[in-house]
Design an enzyme around this catalytic site. Structure first.
Site, short mmCIF file in Angstrom:
data_model
loop_
_atom_site.label_atom_id
_atom_site.label_comp_id
_atom_site.label_asym_id
_atom_site.label_seq_id
_atom_site.Cartn_x
_atom_site.Cartn_y
_atom_site.Cartn_z
N CYS A 10 -14.42 -0.30 -6.97
CA CYS A 10 -15.40 0.20 -5.99
C CYS A 10 -16.02 1.53 -6.43
O CYS A 10 -16.59 2.25 -5.62
CB CYS A 10 -14.77 0.34 -4.61
SG CYS A 10 -13.42 1.54 -4.54
N ASP A 31 0.85 -1.19 0.00
CA ASP A 31 0.00 0.00 0.00
C ASP A 31 0.88 1.24 0.00
O ASP A 31 1.99 1.21 0.54
CB ASP A 31 -0.92 0.01 1.22
CG ASP A 31 -2.14 0.91 1.00
OD1 ASP A 31 -3.20 0.38 0.62
OD2 ASP A 31 -2.02 2.13 1.20
#
Length: 400
Positions: free
Chosen positions: A341, A252
């Site tokens: 998403c 990340d």
């Protein structure tokens, strides 16, 4: 009490009449009567036919958000108690309620408010002026409903710090509703423990919508070498680890997220098996390819690359790039779990983009399953914004 009356133009309100919750500014012919932004108004069709009640905000393109189709329904404590009871009873039927989204805005017929339950803490996000007036009453009633089932809430934190509030002419807010408390909350989901930071974590603190998608990858990860991209606080990586993966690398770009992921790994006794790296996924994937790395399972759970229709083209490039890179890093017959998403990245467009990525790198996709968000984030037909998460699992095979 007299209410202002919003009258639609002839031929408008198609979304509303097919089951949606919104009326846009360009659909309205007139507003008669005095009102302040955030007030409840009556809504009539062009011919005077009553369509229900909602709240109005002239600062927003979504001019009216509907609360009820019953023109005579008072918006009072009894109204909110019924809506919130219905929302909680639904969750009890469809999900593990130890941690879940209890209220999902329009899809629970309470437009503009989201409430997540993390163990014994509530995280509240108010996104519209009309509902903002009622949020403390809503929280009080919800706590009473939960307490009846033995769920005693020790604290409530408001995470109304999303950009959407600015479109409503509202300031962003982060604060305790009621007494302060320790905002680092431990939850357990699918047998995995997490520390959730409801004060400073992303959105409301943790992405509950992927709950059963995380569970779905567990069966693929036993004895596997796994790469989890955009790991946030480690959720897919830890599901892989607890399922018996040989090794897991979670990546990340957020140092805060990676630090939290490492803490979550320790919490589950997985710190030796599940490693985390702070890096840009778009830069890392080509580097791994150059090094000749290959994985059995790769998870791609990126943030929304597009939050408007105008940026969809660039988003398509981003999704295509990370997916084709991931496909090249998989062993023949390896598994790819990939998602979007953004509700602007439609099912059709996402599917098409994945197909293009596979063709570009001469891979063949065998679909294992297609999934959406967990059922505590219900998809209300005609409210397209409530259908946003698209999640595929593929076996990726070389051309043969």
């Amino acid at each position: 009490m007299s209410y202002a009356v919003v009258t639609l133009k002839k031929g408008e309100g198609r979304l509303l009449k097919s089951g949606g919750m919104w009326i846009f500014d360009n659909e309205i012919a007139s507003v008669l009567g005095s009102f302040e932004n955030g007030d409840i108004v009556l809504v009539h069709d062009f011919d005077g036919y009553p369509l229900g009640r909602g709240y109005i905000n002239q600062n927003s393109k979504i001019r009216v958000r509907m609360l009820t189709r019953d023109i005579h329904q008072e918006i009072d404590e009894a109204f909110f108690r019924k809506r919130l009871t219905d929302a909680w009873e639904y969750r009890k039927k469809v999900v593990d309620t130890s941690s879940c989204r209890v209220v999902f805005g329009e899809a629970d017929f309470l437009p503009g408010i989201v409430i997540d339950k993390f163990a014994d803490v509530l995280s509240v996000q108010s996104l519209a002026l009309g509902i903002d007036r009622y949020k403390e009453e809503i929280v009080r009633i919800l706590k009473e409903i939960l307490a009846k089932d033995g769920n005693f809430i020790r604290g409530v934190y408001e995470r109304s710090d999303a950009k959407e509030r600015e479109k409503e002419g509202m300031e962003k807010i982060k604060r305790f509703i009621g007494e302060p408390f320790d905002t680092l909350v431990e939850i357990e989901e699918n047998g995995v423990k997490y520390q959730v930071d409801v004060k400073d974590g992303q959105k409301t603190g943790f992405f509950l919508d992927q709950k059963y998608n995380r569970l779905a990858i567990q069966k693929l990860c036993r004895d596997a070498k796994v790469l989890d991209c955009f790991t946030h606080t480690g959720s897919f990586a830890l599901n892989a680890g607890i399922a018996g993966a040989n090794s897991v690398l979670g990546v990340d770009a957020s140092e805060l997220g990676v630090a939290q992921a490492r803490e979550n790994a320790k919490l589950n006794g997985l710190e030796n098996k599940v490693q985390f790296l702070c890096a840009d996924v778009f830069e890392l994937l080509p580097d791994l390819e150059k090094k000749g790395e290959l994985f059995d399972v790769i998870v791609l759970d990126p943030p929304a690359f597009t939050k408007s229709r105008s940026s969809v083209k660039n988003a398509v490039k981003g999704y295509r790039e990370i997916n084709l890179r991931a496909m090249k890093l998989l062993k023949d017959g390896g598994y790819l779990a990939t998602c979007s998403c953004s509700h602007f990245m439609t099912y059709e467009l996402f599917t098409q983009t994945l197909g293009q990525a596979a063709r570009n790198v001469h891979k063949r996709l065998r679909q294992v399953e297609y999934r959406t968000q967990a059922p505590d984030h219900p998809i209300l037909w005609a409210a397209e914004e409530s259908y946003y998460l698209k999640f595929y699992i593929f076996q990726v095979c070389n051309d043969r």
